[in-house]
Design a protein around this motif. Structure first.
Motif, PDB file in Angstrom:
ATOM      1  N   ASP A 134      47.700  66.150  26.531  1.00 14.74           N
ATOM      2  CA  ASP A 134      49.084  65.290  25.370  1.00 14.74           C
ATOM      3  C   ASP A 134      50.148  64.184  26.056  1.00 14.74           C
ATOM      4  O   ASP A 134      49.105  63.190  26.022  1.00 14.74           O
ATOM      5  N   ASP A 135      51.173  63.863  26.331  1.00  5.45           N
ATOM      6  CA  ASP A 135      51.530  62.966  26.738  1.00  5.45           C
ATOM      7  C   ASP A 135      51.732  62.413  27.987  1.00  5.45           C
ATOM      8  O   ASP A 135      52.275  62.116  28.643  1.00  5.45           O
TER       9      ASP A 135
ATOM     10  N   GLN B  73      42.380  66.902  11.802  1.00  4.73           N
ATOM     11  CA  GLN B  73      42.494  67.342  12.881  1.00  4.73           C
ATOM     12  C   GLN B  73      43.372  66.375  14.142  1.00  4.73           C
ATOM     13  O   GLN B  73      44.192  66.084  14.795  1.00  4.73           O
ATOM     14  N   TYR B  76      46.736  66.559  14.921  1.00  2.00           N
ATOM     15  CA  TYR B  76      47.345  67.301  15.280  1.00  2.00           C
ATOM     16  C   TYR B  76      47.269  66.786  16.520  1.00  2.00           C
ATOM     17  O   TYR B  76      48.305  66.568  17.619  1.00  2.00           O
ATOM     18  N   ILE B  77      46.514  66.062  17.020  1.00  2.99           N
ATOM     19  CA  ILE B  77      45.915  65.128  18.482  1.00  2.99           C
ATOM     20  C   ILE B  77      46.914  64.427  19.096  1.00  2.99           C
ATOM     21  O   ILE B  77      47.487  63.849  19.887  1.00  2.99           O
ATOM     22  N   ARG B  80      50.219  66.312  19.334  1.00  2.00           N
ATOM     23  CA  ARG B  80      50.089  66.303  21.046  1.00  2.00           C
ATOM     24  C   ARG B  80      50.242  64.942  21.714  1.00  2.00           C
ATOM     25  O   ARG B  80      50.948  65.557  22.947  1.00  2.00           O
ATOM     26  N   ARG B  81      49.310  63.855  21.497  1.00  2.00           N
ATOM     27  CA  ARG B  81      49.442  62.854  22.555  1.00  2.00           C
ATOM     28  C   ARG B  81      50.674  62.210  22.480  1.00  2.00           C
ATOM     29  O   ARG B  81      51.401  61.651  23.093  1.00  2.00           O
ATOM     30  N   ALA B  82      52.093  62.178  21.567  1.00  2.00           N
ATOM     31  CA  ALA B  82      53.272  62.028  21.745  1.00  2.00           C
ATOM     32  C   ALA B  82      54.461  63.231  22.213  1.00  2.00           C
ATOM     33  O   ALA B  82      55.409  62.891  22.615  1.00  2.00           O
ATOM     34  N   GLY B  83      52.913  64.537  22.580  1.00  2.00           N
ATOM     35  CA  GLY B  83      55.032  64.838  24.231  1.00  2.00           C
ATOM     36  C   GLY B  83      54.169  66.643  22.532  1.00  2.00           C
ATOM     37  O   GLY B  83      55.249  67.462  23.417  1.00  2.00           O
ATOM     38  N   GLN B  85      54.940  70.233  21.027  1.00  2.00           N
ATOM     39  CA  GLN B  85      53.609  71.436  21.397  1.00  2.00           C
ATOM     40  C   GLN B  85      53.186  72.476  20.487  1.00  2.00           C
ATOM     41  O   GLN B  85      54.749  72.934  19.800  1.00  2.00           O
ATOM     42  N   PRO B  88      46.902  74.067  16.479  1.00  2.00           N
ATOM     43  CA  PRO B  88      46.559  74.289  15.608  1.00  2.00           C
ATOM     44  C   PRO B  88      46.183  76.006  14.490  1.00  2.00           C
ATOM     45  O   PRO B  88      45.863  76.592  15.901  1.00  2.00           O
ATOM     46  N   ASP B 107      43.782  78.400  18.249  1.00  2.00           N
ATOM     47  CA  ASP B 107      43.329  77.731  19.349  1.00  2.00           C
ATOM     48  C   ASP B 107      44.137  78.855  20.740  1.00  2.00           C
ATOM     49  O   ASP B 107      45.416  78.568  20.964  1.00  2.00           O
ATOM     50  N   THR B 110      45.966  76.888  23.306  1.00  2.00           N
ATOM     51  CA  THR B 110      48.201  76.552  22.689  1.00  2.00           C
ATOM     52  C   THR B 110      49.047  77.058  21.573  1.00  2.00           C
ATOM     53  O   THR B 110      49.611  77.511  21.955  1.00  2.00           O
ATOM     54  N   ILE B 168      39.235  78.157  16.791  1.00  2.00           N
ATOM     55  CA  ILE B 168      39.210  77.417  15.889  1.00  2.00           C
ATOM     56  C   ILE B 168      37.972  76.683  15.403  1.00  2.00           C
ATOM     57  O   ILE B 168      38.102  76.678  14.264  1.00  2.00           O
TER      58      ILE B 168
END
Lengths: 346, 798
Positions: A134-135, B73, B76-77, B80-83, B85, B88, B107, B110, B168
């Motif tokens: 994630d981040d 997709q 979604y990533i 998620r990479r931005a934090g 929660q 999908p 999934d 998550t 998924i």
């Protein structure tokens, strides 16, 4: 609930044969097994090894704020493999999960993340080094200069890590034996990080400096079937020396110990079973369990006879597979700070 | 003493087995119909809850695209990479040889807790689940999937019907939707300090947690069922009331004797209540069993209707749920209590030394009829007041209740008046006696006749409503489903190619451009249409001003649906804001039956100006030879079978569904009428014994028993005929209230009322037939009464 079930099943190739703490004692069928005489190749070995079942990037840091308040920070990324391979997309049998925590004398904040591999949500790569979920990231142009970030519901941190010493290898040149029966892992550390950065806490931001210790370990059956947990110490003494020691407890009450003495210049001395000893001194009730939060630690060969006590006895990681982890202070023949991790207390 | 009085009072039943049966059966039938309907509703509700739990729509906020299409997709990533929660979800339909199955891909790592209660027991291999995919479905759905997919199938009956849950990744492979997602579930607890979703994923909008849309649509259906349940129960209670009152009336002498002998009043009342409780218990249990049978028979039909009509999935098998059998028992007890309350009260306040003579129908005097008439006029005036000033659904049902109850209470007075009218004009003695006797019979039969009135009126009303709906709906379908083919493109590239091809090969191409938005505060769909002959020729408006389609094409007006107009309080010529910066007058209001969302239609050019990013993915096509065009599309453009939908197929399918709905309504109608007929039968039978003293003198004067029997039959026909004469206008009034008042309050759209005189004639025939059948046995009994019985009347001292 599902996460719990999954985490419980994660370590199991077949649910019926779960053995050892968190199933880490289950047989390594199909996966690669560490062998003596392994030649580490960096930076490649900073990255993941998908053919081994379990692997982690484990950072613990002892920090102080400007006003002298002591903090401990943890950042751990685990890789757990269901099959010894990696595939692009959702079918990747690699599962990634992470824990982060900030501990002070009166607070202990934790966070947990879990993700599938293969889709880009989590992973690690060697060149340039990056480990993320994630981040949460631990990344930098090289393993010696990295940025560490994590975020939870109530806290976040952003720290810079600068390596001030070389990598350190435990056991026999990185082949670390865990029991008499020969289970082992590949294990090296970078204990010489200098840290500077910011902690964002419920009461506001805090600038901190200090030191950090990163453990890298991977294996497919790190525990023997009858080993129920371990107590792991990483101690940084004021003299500049460092000590890594662990006790692997088995169900009969015996323990297998191992330790590494690290000189300020990075020279290591490995100590085999029996040289390192530790006894619980004070027990605290934490999360319904009796956990030792003060230890008497001895390594006679180096004149170590110290008392290690937890900065915050309530440093319980209430995650899917719970354990205790927190910063400690050292007093006695040597003084200093460090981190303590205890697993398998029911 | 208690036991003795109990047996004494209970001995009445052994002498009057018919009454006993009437009481039990009446209560059991009423409870049965009620529990049956409640069972169907409860089963449906359980299925909706399971669906909501599985799909998570009610619990968590969702992130979807504006158009509802799938998205990449990578979004979604990025989140998620931005934090953020988020989790999908991929949904889609899988066509199998045995029908459609909804595939739901999650999934599991998550997904927020509480979603998709999938039982991961020790036997499910996690590795297999995550890498190859395992499908979880209930037994019905598992059968549909058997042999159709290569994945392992695990049966879990907790999963909503019609859905198969899987990982998924596996869902993406099954649905051929690589790297695509339908929506993201937003976990409730998010870390602090995150960047806004709009900055990371500008194409997604956040939809707050809400109940599944199907809930609102299916509400109308379940409301109908419950109303029927109530009606049947009310009719049943009439039977019970009549019988209980009669039983108490006949035991007055016994009660007086018991009290004179020394039994305390409290004990007597206690014993009577105990007797009633016993009845309620037995009848209740019987009724629940009946209800179970009825519901099991009707449920598959209901499930098919709900699926076809609303896309809602309901399990086709019935489960014993406490909700409905407990309510069934409660209603049985409540009904008995209500029915017996008045009689108990009378017994409690009866003076000890009151004459034990069976009262010669104190009810027979016109007084009671007039009193009821007064109560009726009060209720009817309340009904009128509500009709003029009332607002809201509760008021609507209040109106219905007052109307029906008032009409029922007015019936004795009306019947009495009608019979009196005829009596005045009758010449021969026999006929004078006949009409006078009928007049005297009316109070005794009034409850049964009220039941007949209500049942017939309900029949007339509901069938009028249903038939009006059918006629209107068919017109509506013809209007809206004008294009012969509907084609869906997979992606934008194919959409462009498709449009070019269609313009060259079809008579008219109608791209479907739409966006979900809020218009005048109401969740609506905004459409951009290509105005052409199809729209000009086919659409019918409820109200319009000017040349609507030319105005719409020029971007000078919009067309809105009836629901939107009514809910927003707007009408033709009022301005409405349909999009940011676009305010247009309403050119016309169009009907849009069954849609809980509003609709607004503007021109294609204007739509593209406001929403330039939205590309049409669906096209309606007018063609003179749809089969050939469909074949050409498949061959030349490589479209799959699923992408082309034939309008004729949709229409026949929709109509099919309606027919099935009406079947259920029809079945319930027949059942209610049967209950009313039963009420008449029971009343006649129980009164038969009372009639002997009244008939004996006439027989002695020379009227044969056969003639008396024939006159009884004729009386039944006359009374039933008069009742249906009153029932038909009542039913029409009922239909009007349902169509113009209740429907508007509940759903926002009004249905025009159509009248079907032929249908009503048939219905009257059935009602009269029911009454005749009910009267047959008592009349035959009467004709066969042994003369000695009639003679005894004169012999006994009264």
């Amino acid at each position: 609930m599902i996460v719990r079930l999954f985490c419980a099943l994660l370590f199991l190739a077949s649910p019926l044969s779960a053995q050892g703490f968190a199933g880490l004692g289950t047989d390594a069928e199909g996966f690669s097994v560490p062998a003596e005489g392994f030649d580490f190749d960096f930076p490649t070995d900073h990255g993941p090894h998908p053919d081994y079942r379990i692997e982690w990037w484990y950072l613990t840091a002892n920090l102080q704020a400007d006003d002298g308040t002591a903090y401990g920070v943890q950042w751990t990324l685990f890789r757990s493999a269901l099959a010894p391979e990696t595939i692009e997309g959702w079918q990747d049998p690699q599962i990634w999960f992470a824990h982060a925590a900030v501990t002070s004398e009166d607070t202990h904040l934790t966070a947990e993340r879990i993700a599938r591999g293969g889709i880009g949500q989590a992973g690690a790569q060697a060149r340039p080094f990056s480990a993320w979920i994630d981040d949460w990231t631990m990344a930098g142009p090289s393993f010696d200069a990295m940025r560490l970030t994590a975020r939870g519901a109530q806290f976040a941190y952003d720290l810079n890590l600068m390596a001030k010493g070389p990598l350190v290898f435990h056991g026999q040149n990185g082949y670390s034996v865990k029991s008499d029966q020969g289970q082992a892992s590949y294990y090296y550390s970078q204990p010489f990080f200098e840290v500077a950065g910011t902690l964002s806490l419920p009461n506001g931001d805090v600038d901190v400096t200090g030191s950090a210790w990163l453990d890298r370990e991977w294996s497919s059956q790190p525990l023997a079937e009858d080993q129920s947990g371990w107590d792991w110490f990483s101690l940084s003494f004021d003299s500049g020396d460092k000590l890594m020691g662990f006790l692997l407890r088995d169900r009969d009450g015996d323990a297998f110990s191992s330790a590494t003495w690290i000189e300020p210049d990075g020279t290591t001395t490995a100590f085999e079973n029996g040289a390192f000893a530790a006894q619980p001194v004070t027990l605290t009730e934490v999360a319904g369990r009796e956990v030792p939060t003060t230890w008497a630690v001895q390594l006679p060969a180096k004149g170590i006879d110290v008392e290690v006590s937890a900065l915050n006895p309530m440093a319980w990681m209430g995650v899917s597979i719970p354990y205790w982890e927190g910063p400690v202070t050292v007093s006695g023949s040597y003084s200093g700070v460090g981190y303590l991790e205890m697993t398998g207390y029911e | 003493m208690i036991f003795a009085s109990f047996t004494a009072l209970a001995s009445h039943w052994s002498r009057n087995r018919l009454q006993f049966l009437a009481l039990l059966l009446g209560l059991a039938l009423a409870t049965g119909l009620w529990s049956g309907v409640q069972a169907i509703n409860a089963e449906a509700r359980a299925s909706y809850d399971a669906a909501a739990a599985t799909l998570g729509e009610g619990q968590y906020d969702q992130l979807v695209t504006e158009t509802g299409d799938r998205f990449a997709q990578s979004t979604y990533i990025a989140l998620r990479r931005a934090g953020w929660q988020v989790s999908p979800v991929l949904e889609g339909e899988l066509r199998t040889d045995q029908g459609l199955v909804q595939i739901l891909g999650l999934d599991a790592l998550t997904t927020p807790g509480g979603l998709a209660p999938v039982g991961m027991d020790g036997e499910t291999d996690l590795l297999e689940f995550l890498t190859q995919g395992v499908l979880f479905a209930n037994s019905e759905t598992a059968l549909r999937l058997d042999g159709q997919v290569t994945l392992a199938i695990v049966v879990d009956d907790n999963i909503a019907p019609g859905i198969a849950v899987t990982d998924i990744g596996a869902a993406q492979r099954l649905l051929d939707a690589d790297n695509q997602l339908s929506r993201l579930i937003v976990a409730r607890a998010q870390p602090f300090g995150l960047p806004s979703i709009a900055s990371v994923a500008p194409d997604l909008v956040r939809q707050p947690a809400q109940d599944a849309g199907a809930d609102r649509l299916t509400d109308s259906f379940h409301l109908n069922l419950t109303a029927f349940g109530f009606l049947s129960f009310a009719v049943g209670i009439f039977i019970v009331h009549g019988t209980v009152s009669l039983a108490f009336e006949q035991r007055r002498g016994m009660v007086r004797t018991l009290r004179a002998v020394g039994v305390p009043l409290r004990t007597l009342i206690g014993v009577l209540i105990a007797e009633l409780v016993a009845f309620a218990l037995i009848a209740g249990l019987l009724g629940i069993a009946l209800g179970y049978v009825m519901a099991s028979v009707l449920l598959p039909n209901v499930a098919a209707t709900l699926q076809g009509l609303y896309g809602a999935q309901v399990a086709g098998s019935l489960q014993l749920r406490p909700e409905w059998w407990l309510s069934g028992m409660a209603i049985a007890f409540l009904g008995t209590g209500l029915a017996a309350a008045a009689a108990l009260w009378k017994i409690a306040h009866m003076p000890l030394l009151e004459s034990a003579r069976p009262r010669a129908w104190a009810v027979a005097s016109g007084q009671t009829a007039y009193r009821l008439g007064l109560a009726a006029s009060v209720l009817l005036s309340i009904a009128v007041a509500i009709a003029i000033w009332g607002q809201g659904l509760v008021m609507g049902f209040g109106l219905l209740a007052c109307l029906l109850l008032g009409a029922a209470l007015a019936l004795p007075v009306l019947l009495r008046g009608a019979v009196q009218l005829v009596e005045r004009h009758s010449k021969s003695v026999m006929w004078q006696w006949f009409w006078a006797d009928t007049k005297q019979q009316v109070p005794g039969l009034s409850l049964a006749l009220m039941a007949l009135l209500l049942a017939t009126a309900a029949n007339v009303g509901v069938s009028t409503m249903v038939s009006s709906f059918r006629v209107t709906f068919v017109d509506f379908l013809d209007q809206r489903l004008a294009p012969e083919l509907y084609i869906r493109a997979q992606d934008e590239v194919q959409a462009q190619a498709l449009e070019t091809y269609l313009i060259a090969n079809a008579r008219e191409v109608l791209p479907s451009l739409s966006v979900e938005t809020d218009i005048a505060g109401i969740p609506s769909d905004l459409f951009g249409v290509r105005v052409g002959p199809t729209y000009r020729e086919n659409w019918l408006f409820l109200d319009q001003s000017g040349d609507v389609w030319s105005d719409v094409a020029a971007g000078r007006a919009v067309v809105v649906s009836e629901q939107l107009a009514r809910r927003a309080g707007l009408w033709v010529d009022d301005p409405v804001t349909v999009a940011p910066g676009i305010v247009l007058p309403i050119g016309a209001v169009v009907a849009d039956y069954g849609n809980p969302r509003g609709q607004a239609v503007m021109s294609e050019t204007l739509f593209k100006q406001s929403f330039p990013d939205i590309q049409p993915m669906q096209f309606g096509v007018r063609s003179d030879d749809p089969a050939a065009l469909s074949l050409a599309l498949r061959e030349d453009l490589g479209l799959s079978d699923a992408a082309i939908i034939d309008q004729a197929a949709i229409k026949s399918f929709s109509l099919d569904v309606f027919e099935r709905t009406f079947t259920i309504t029809g079945a319930l109608n027949v059942l209610t009428l049967a209950v009313a007929a039963f009420a008449i039968l029971m009343s006649l039978l129980t009164l038969a014994a009372m009639r002997i003293p009244q008939l004996a003198p006439v027989w002695a004067l020379g009227l044969t028993r056969r003639r008396l029997g024939q006159l009884e039959m004729f009386r039944a026909v006359v009374l039933a005929f008069l009742t249906t004469v009153f029932a038909i206008p009542l039913g029409l009034l009922l239909a009007w209230v349902l169509l113009s008042y209740v429907n508007v309050e509940a759903f926002g759209w009004k249905l025009p009322m159509y009248i079907f005189p032929g249908h009503y004639a048939v219905l009257s025939m059935f009602a009269i037939l029911a009454a005749v059948l009910a009267a047959l046995w008592p009349a035959w009994n009467l004709a066969k009464t042994p003369p000695s019985l009639l003679l005894k009347v004169f012999a006994n001292d009264r």
